[in-house]
Every structure is written in structure tokens, then in C-alpha cells.
Design an enzyme around this catalytic site. Structure first.
Site, PDB file in Angstrom:
ATOM      1  N   LYS A 286      90.059 -58.498  38.344  1.00 20.64           N
ATOM      2  CA  LYS A 286      91.486 -58.233  38.798  1.00 20.64           C
ATOM      3  C   LYS A 286      92.375 -59.417  38.734  1.00 20.64           C
ATOM      4  CE  LYS A 286      89.845 -56.386  43.409  1.00 20.64           C
ATOM      5  NZ  LYS A 286      90.626 -54.886  43.346  1.00 20.64           N
ATOM      6  N   ARG A 360      82.377 -47.605  46.034  1.00 21.46           N
ATOM      7  CA  ARG A 360      81.782 -46.230  45.991  1.00 21.46           C
ATOM      8  C   ARG A 360      80.247 -46.238  45.518  1.00 21.46           C
ATOM      9  NH1 ARG A 360      86.638 -43.945  42.212  1.00 21.46           N
ATOM     10  NH2 ARG A 360      87.604 -45.801  43.247  1.00 21.46           N
TER      11      ARG A 360
HETATM   12  N1  BES Z   1      88.320 -53.419  47.023  1.00 23.04           N
HETATM   13  C1  BES Z   1      89.249 -52.624  46.290  1.00 23.04           C
HETATM   14  C2  BES Z   1      90.349 -51.741  47.068  1.00 23.04           C
HETATM   15  C3  BES Z   1      91.442 -52.654  47.802  1.00 23.04           C
HETATM   16  C4  BES Z   1      92.788 -52.937  47.030  1.00 23.04           C
HETATM   17  C5  BES Z   1      91.084 -53.116  49.032  1.00 23.04           C
HETATM   18  C6  BES Z   1      93.597 -53.291  48.109  1.00 23.04           C
HETATM   19  C7  BES Z   1      91.990 -53.797  49.883  1.00 23.04           C
HETATM   20  C8  BES Z   1      93.593 -54.061  49.211  1.00 23.04           C
HETATM   21  C9  BES Z   1      88.472 -51.747  45.329  1.00 23.04           C
HETATM   22  O1  BES Z   1      87.044 -52.288  45.274  1.00 23.04           O
HETATM   23  C10 BES Z   1      89.293 -51.668  44.037  1.00 23.04           C
HETATM   24  O2  BES Z   1      89.215 -52.515  43.505  1.00 23.04           O
HETATM   25  N2  BES Z   1      89.478 -50.258  43.855  1.00 23.04           N
HETATM   26  C11 BES Z   1      90.284 -49.992  42.458  1.00 23.04           C
HETATM   27  C12 BES Z   1      89.809 -48.733  42.143  1.00 23.04           C
HETATM   28  C13 BES Z   1      90.188 -48.421  40.727  1.00 23.04           C
HETATM   29  C14 BES Z   1      89.494 -49.443  39.798  1.00 23.04           C
HETATM   30  C15 BES Z   1      89.601 -47.009  40.341  1.00 23.04           C
HETATM   31  C16 BES Z   1      91.578 -49.892  42.837  1.00 23.04           C
HETATM   32  O3  BES Z   1      92.171 -49.485  44.156  1.00 23.04           O
HETATM   33  O4  BES Z   1      92.512 -50.218  42.125  1.00 23.04           O
HETATM   34 MN    MN Z   2      86.999 -53.343  43.450  1.00 22.61          MN
END
Ligand code: BES
Ligand code: MN
Ligand code: ZN
Length: 506
Positions: A286, A360
Site C-alpha cells: 500500500k 478474503r
Molecule cells: N484492509 C483493506 C480494506 C480497507 C480499506 C479497510 C480502507 C479499511 C479502510 C483490504 O485488505 C484491502 O486492501 N482491500 C483492497 C482490495 C483490492 C486489492 C482488490 C482494496 O480495497 O483496495
Molecule cells: Mn489489504
């Protein structure tokens, strides 16, 4: 170390004096709730009389309108033993709900908790339902707790004693236990990720379980290997903090006796929580901005732990099982990679397209373990996707289901306590998006559109047809800024709805 779930009497700090006259109690402050145009009714009228018509005069001058969550402190009010009378607005009487009362009480408590107070009186209104009293008590006890775990000088100080008048003692006790649940979830979310990692989270679960009488099992790495939890193990491999799986059990409805078929003894409700104690994104790293708040990625786990603890403390007559998947998603030398194919515990193979879609993969194994318990219904809570926040904003949780009545019951419980939720569709067409060229499924959709739904579709593969609702709390679990009723940080989202659901709408 932890302060939650103290025994019902003693130093818990919230007491009930159902018949005491608020104006004659020696206290730092008396809090009275005021609906729009309501100075001549209920608790406000009583304090108006005690203060020689002060509220009537202020209302006539336009200073006391009863606007929702507006706090008006009346210092050194005549006829009052307490140092101040804090009038908190409720808004229009016809729009009064348990959720509004919760926030109003929290707003007043947060206001007063900016300085140390030894005794604060809250005056319930005789016209409130028991549920409204309960939620008001809970709100007051949540509002006085801030985000101060790491501060030398706390911004909020809990009241020495909170005194509720004109409230039934059972409702005050229940409200106090509900608040302890919400505050437990908030504290865990607010802990720094170097303090709260899979093993220390599991230790917290054990402490809470010991205090509330939940049975607990903690699966370490060897156990996870034996149980073929390859999804949890894969996501955890990039971290020096090994993963854990926690199972909690509560039997409030008793056992059905020997010789009964297994299904008769099955849990009524199963709760599953995503417990990613820190989500760096893994090799699909990230950016710094998005990573800063990723200590909150265990909010689902915190909420289901807190709900279970509250359900047990309230001795609700249901059987419950909880599964919590705990991992830290990091980039260490053994980290799982893009292109990896993981055989999840259920046997389904998952091609990894993005290591940041880790929740997931963890939940795939937890759901499979919990499915084996044959519960009547499963609810999972997860900060699963940024896409859900794009769809619904920061305050609304997304609901996804394979069983409309299961979802409706949860939505009704959320509405009853004033937490906003909204259902998103689960059309079979979305399944196309998680098909993989090399494995059974892949861990992202095609592109980012509908990302909250493709994530839910992925989870659906692991619940084996059991009635199930997935709650994406990526928005509401964590609040970067403060609100009138709560300091920023962990919010304890969905704890109250889960407890409400477990009560079966009584
Ligand atoms: N933990 C994140 C989602 C999240 C985003 C929680 C903002 C709280 C605030 C999750 O693991 C994630 O990174 N999801 C990705 C999925 C994508 C790579 C398909 C996302 O939402 O960008
Ligand atoms: Mn994530
Ligand atoms: Zn995550």
C-alpha cells in the site's frame, strides 16, 4: 490490565438511583435531555421547576432549542446542588429513537469528560422505552472514553461515578455491559500494531474469555498446519509474528442432552471476524497514506469478540460460536506472492492476483472451520474493501447475503440501535469476475468496479450454503476525525447491532 467486564456491583462506576431527585444530588453535573419545544414536559419540566423556571426563560429567549446533540451548560444553576446543569438536545420528539438517545448521551458525556469529574448525574426521561434507557446508558459510558491509550495527559477522563435516575436498574446494568463491549472493541482497534499482533490479540481473547465465561481455543501455527488452514498460513508468512485462529464458544441455551443428533446441539449463531492486525498490503504494498490507519484491519475481529463477551455477560439464551482469523500482512522474505496458488482448507484453490486482497483469503479458512460447527446462521465482519467505502461512504456498513431473512434480521437490529447499514446485490453474474485461468478462483475481480461485491462473492464460496451475511465495515470501523459523540479512532461499529440481534428483538 483490561478494565472491561467488571462484576455488576462495586467499583464499576455506573450506579442507578431510580427515585432520587436530581436537583438534590451532590454532583459535579446533572445532565438532562431536551426534545425540541420540550421544556414543559418530562425530566426537563422537573428541572425547570427546581431551578425556578430557568429552562422556560432560556427557551423563550431562544437559548435552549433542544436541537439534536446541542449541549448547553448552565453553570451554577439556582436550586441545584450540582455545579452545573448540562442540557443536551434530542431534536424532534417524533424522530426520537434509541440510536438518537445513544448519541445524545455520548455527546453530553464526551463534553463533560474533557475534565475530571467525580460524580455525574444523568436523568432518564420517564417517557423512554427500556431500550432507549439502555442505549442512553451505553452512550454515556462510551462518550466519556477517548483515544488516550498512548497519551501522558488524557483528553478524556472517565467519571468517578455515573448516577442514573428515573431509570430501571436492569436497563442501567444492561447498558453498562453494552458499553463495556463497545469500549473493548474501540480499545483493541486503537492499540498500536506493534502492541496488538496475532498472539497478543489471542491473549486478549483469553483474558476476555476468562472474565466472561466463554470457552476458548487458540490454534497456533502447528495446529493451523494440521488443520490445512493454508490461506491463513500463506497471508501470515510475510511476518515474523505468526498467525493464530481463535474459537470462542458460549452456551446460553444449554445442552440438549446425550443421544440427540449433533444438529440439535448446533450453535444458533456463528460470528466470524477478520483480524488482520496490520495490513501493509504485502508485496502489493500500500502507499503510505493508505497504510497509516491499517492497524484498524482487525476491527471485525474486535467487534465479534466484544459482541460475544457482551452476549455472555448478559447471559442471553442462545448458543454462539465465534471464529477469529489473526494475521499480520507483511512483506518479509517468505511472503506469499502474486501468482501463488493456495489450497484453502475447504479444498478450493485460490490464485493470488493481489496480496492486498488478503482478508478474503484469511476468512476463507475461518468460514470453513466455522461451517463445520453447523450453525443456523453465520455473520462475518470485516474491514474488507476500500470499494465499500467508495460505494457507501465512511459511516455506512455494507451488507451482503445468501439468505434475505438472515440479512433482514441483522438490518433490523442495526436500525433498532441506530447504526446505518445498506445491502448490496449478489447477482450470480458477479461470479464470472472471480474465475481464474489456473485455479478454482482468484482473489480479486476484473478491474476495481464492484470490488466490495466481488469480495463478498469470494467469501460466499466458503459458507457451504449456510444462511450467511457478510458485513463490510471498512468505512464505519474507524473514524479519522472526532464527532460530537465520540473521539476519533476505533468506533466499536456493529457491536451493538450484534448484541441486539442475539437478543432476538425482545
Ligand atoms: N484492509 C483493506 C480494506 C480497507 C480499506 C479497510 C480502507 C479499511 C479502510 C483490504 O485488505 C484491502 O486492501 N482491500 C483492497 C482490495 C483490492 C486489492 C482488490 C482494496 O480495497 O483496495
Ligand atoms: Mn489489504
Ligand atoms: Zn485488509
Amino acid at each position: 490490565m483490561t478494565r472491561e467486564f467488571l462484576p455488576p456491583t462495586g467499583s464499576a462506576g455506573i450506579v442507578c438511583e431510580p427515585t432520587a431527585r436530581p436537583h438534590s444530588i451532590d454532583a459535579d453535573a446533572v445532565v438532562v435531555f431536551l426534545p425540541e419545544g420540550g421544556v414543559n414536559t418530562g425530566a426537563a419540566a422537573e428541572l425547570d421547576a427546581a431551578t425556578g423556571g430557568m429552562l422556560t426563560r432560556l427557551a423563550a429567549a431562544g437559548e435552549l432549542a433542544g436541537r439534536r446533540y446541542e449541549c448547553v451548560p448552565l453553570l451554577a444553576a439556582p436550586g441545584l446542588r450540582a455545579g452545573q446543569l448540562l442540557v443536551v438536545g434530542l431534536g424532534k420528539r417524533e424522530d426520537l429513537t434509541a440510536g438518537v438517545v445513544y448519541r445524545a448521551a455520548a455527546t453530553a458525556a464526551r463534553h463533560l469528560a474533557s475534565r475530571p469529574r467525580s460524580r455525574v448525574v444523568f436523568v432518564a426521561d420517564g417517557s423512554w422505552t427500556t431500550k432507549q434507557v439502555e442505549q442512553a446508558v451505553a452512550g454515556a459510558a462510551v462518550g466519556m472514553v477517548g483515544q488516550d491509550l498512548y497519551r501522558a495527559e488524557p483528553k478524556r477522563t472517565r467519571f468517578g461515578t455515573t448516577i442514573w435516575t428515573a431509570a430501571p436498574v436492569e436497563a442501567v446494568d444492561r447498558g453498562r455491559l453494552i458499553a463495556e463491549g463497545v469500549n473493548l472493541a474501540r480499545r483493541l482497534v486503537n492499540m498500536a500494531p506493534d502492541d496488538l499482533y496475532p498472539q497478543s490479540f489471542a491473549d486478549e481473547c483469553a483474558t476476555v474469555a476468562g472474565r466472561t465465561g466463554l470457552d476458548i481455543e487458540i490454534w497456533d501455527e502447528d495446529h493451523l498446519v494440521r488443520e490445512r488452514c493454508n490461506g491463513i498460513l500463506a497471508v501470515g508468512r510475510g511476518s515474523i509474528r505468526p498467525p493464530r485462529l481463535v474459537i470462542l464458544r458460549y452456551r446460553g441455551a444449554g445442552r440438549t442432552g446425550q443421544g440427540q443428533p449433533a444438529a440439535a446441539d448446533a450453535p444458533h449463531l456463528a460470528l466470524v471476524g477478520k483480524g488482520v492486525t496490520f495490513d501493509s498490503g504485502g508485496l502489493s504494498l500500500k502507499p503510505s497514506d493508505g497504510m497509516l490507519t491499517m492497524k484498524c484491519d482487525m476491527s471485525g475481529a474486535a467487534a465479534v469478540l466484544a459482541a460475544a463477551a457482551t452476549i455472555a455477560s448478559l447471559r442471553l439464551p442462545i448458543n454462539l460460536v465465534v471464529g477469529i482469523g489473526l494475521v499480520e500482512n507483511m512483506t518479509g522474505p517468505a511472503a506469499y506472492k502474486l501468482g501463488d496458488v493456495i489450497r484453502a482448507r475447504s479444498g478450493t484453490t485460490i490464485e493470488v492476483h493481489n496480496t492486498d486482497a488478503e482478508g478474503r483469503i484469511v476468512l476463507a479458512d475461518v468460514l470453513d472451520v466455522i461451517r463445520g460447527e453447523q450453525p443456523h446462521q453465520i455473520i462475518d465482519l470485516a474491514t474488507l474493501t476500500g470499494a465499500c467505502v467508495v460505494a457507501l461512504g465512511q459511516d455506512v456498513a455494507g451488507l451482503f447475503t445468501n439468505d434475505q431473512s438472515c440479512c433482514d434480521a441483522l438490518a433490523a437490529a442495526a436500525r433498532a440501535v441506530g447504526e446505518p447499514v445498506w445491502q448490496l446485490p449478489m447477482y450470480p453474474d458477479y461470479d464470472e469476475q472471480i474465475k481464474s485461468e489456473v485455479a478454482d478462483i482468484k482473489n480479486v475481480g476484473d478491474g476495481r468496479w464492484g470490488g466490495a461485491i466481488t469480495a463478498a462473492k469470494f467469501l460466499e464460496r466458503f459458507v457451504g450454503g449456510i444462511p450467511w451475511t457478510h458485513v463490510d465495515i471498512a468505512g464505519p470501523a474507524f473514524s479519522e476525525k472526532s464527532r460530537p459523540w465520540t473521539d476519533g479512532g476505533g468506533t466499536g461499529a456493529m457491536v451493538r447491532p450484534l448484541v441486539e440481534l442475539a437478543r432476538g428483538g425482545e
